[in-house]
Design a protein around this motif. Structure first.
Motif, short mmCIF file in Angstrom:
data_model
loop_
_atom_site.label_atom_id
_atom_site.label_comp_id
_atom_site.label_asym_id
_atom_site.label_seq_id
_atom_site.Cartn_x
_atom_site.Cartn_y
_atom_site.Cartn_z
N PRO A 1 8.70 6.88 -1.72
CA PRO A 1 7.52 7.37 -1.00
C PRO A 1 6.26 6.61 -1.44
CG PRO A 1 8.17 8.94 -2.68
CD PRO A 1 9.23 7.89 -2.65
N VAL A 2 5.49 6.16 -0.47
CA VAL A 2 4.28 5.39 -0.76
C VAL A 2 3.14 5.87 0.13
CG1 VAL A 2 5.54 3.33 -1.51
CG2 VAL A 2 4.93 3.58 0.90
N GLY A 3 1.94 5.42 -0.19
CA GLY A 3 0.78 5.70 0.64
C GLY A 3 0.68 4.70 1.78
N PRO A 4 -0.33 4.83 2.63
CA PRO A 4 -0.50 3.89 3.75
C PRO A 4 -0.63 2.43 3.32
CG PRO A 4 -1.90 5.83 4.03
CD PRO A 4 -1.33 5.90 2.64
N ASP A 5 -1.02 2.21 2.03
CA ASP A 5 -1.15 0.85 1.52
C ASP A 5 0.18 0.28 1.03
OD1 ASP A 5 -0.78 2.38 -0.73
OD2 ASP A 5 -2.56 1.65 -1.79
N GLY A 6 1.26 1.05 1.14
CA GLY A 6 2.57 0.59 0.72
C GLY A 6 2.84 0.71 -0.76
N ARG A 7 1.98 1.42 -1.50
CA ARG A 7 2.14 1.55 -2.94
C ARG A 7 2.43 2.99 -3.33
NH1 ARG A 7 -2.64 -2.31 -5.51
NH2 ARG A 7 -2.11 -4.20 -4.33
N SER A 8 3.14 3.15 -4.46
CA SER A 8 3.37 4.49 -4.99
C SER A 8 2.24 4.79 -5.98
CB SER A 8 4.76 4.60 -5.62
OG SER A 8 4.92 3.66 -6.67
N ALA A 9 2.55 5.16 -7.20
CA ALA A 9 1.49 5.41 -8.18
C ALA A 9 0.89 4.09 -8.64
CB ALA A 9 2.05 6.18 -9.37
N PRO A 10 -0.41 4.05 -8.96
CA PRO A 10 -1.03 2.82 -9.47
C PRO A 10 -0.31 2.33 -10.73
CG PRO A 10 -2.71 4.44 -8.93
CD PRO A 10 -1.39 5.15 -8.83
#
Length: 205
Positions: free
Chosen positions: A43-52
């Motif tokens: 699962p990722v955000g709209p930016d394609g990343r998960s946790a920083p």
């Protein structure tokens, strides 16, 4: 292939594809436990990343709950009957950076412990002649029981980090038998195709 199992995406929102059988078979580097055609979704955000990814990520484990996709709803990808549910495994910390190397060293031990140790909390659904497993679910998040009929899109659990998992994600595979130790892997497709490694799937909400 005639034995391809057609699935709906078992989630909404944005997810990144890992270990896709579109790129190699066996997708996870092994044919054990009928996993030849398995796929992982992170699962990722709209930016394609998960946790920083921070200095802590490089050197230490991170709480699974710190990942934005932890607990995100997991949906049934098929219409069928729930035939097996396993819950109660803890969601362990995530391992990234150098910690992922240390975690990999203990892989043999988890494989030797068997399917349940690898799969963590999971739900298995019988859909016609196919058996579909959804693994690494969050502890105490499963909302279905064995014997219950489910439809496509029904909520069944939350995304977790139980079992053989380095960060919260969902593992999906199809088999021809309920017992992964004797089952034959079945190829799968989502909405008629198979996404490749690194692709971002955006399922309608």
């Amino acid at each position: 292939m005639d034995d391809v199992v057609e699935l709906a995406y078992p989630f909404e929102g944005c997810w990144r594809v890992q270990n896709s059988p579109a790129d190699r078979v066996p997708s996870h580097g092994t044919r054990a436990f009928a996993s030849s055609f398995a796929i992982d979704f992170v699962p990722v955000g709209p930016d394609g990343r998960s946790a920083p990814f921070t200095l802590r990520s490089l050197l230490r484990t991170e709480p699974a709950e710190a990942f934005p996709g932890f607990g995100r709803p997991i949906l049934s990808p098929v219409a069928g009957t729930v035939v097996d549910v396993h819950d109660g495994e803890p969601d362990h910390p995530a391992h990234r950076g150098l910690r992922s190397i240390a975690y990999a060293v203990t892989q043999r031990r988890r494989v030797a412990a068997g399917w349940r140790t690898l799969a963590g909390n999971h739900v298995i659904i019988q859909a016609g002649d196919a058996v579909v497993a959804l693994c690494h679910l969050a502890a105490s998040s499963i909302t279905v029981t064995a014997g219950r009929d489910v439809g496509i899109g029904d909520a069944i659990a939350g995304c977790g980090n139980s079992g053989n998992s380095t960060e919260p994600h969902l593992h999906v595979q199809a088999m021809d038998d309920l017992d992964p130790t004797r089952a034959r892997a079945r190829p799968i497709r989502f909405a008629g195709s198979m996404p490749r490694n690194g692709a971002i799937v955006r399922a309608s909400e």
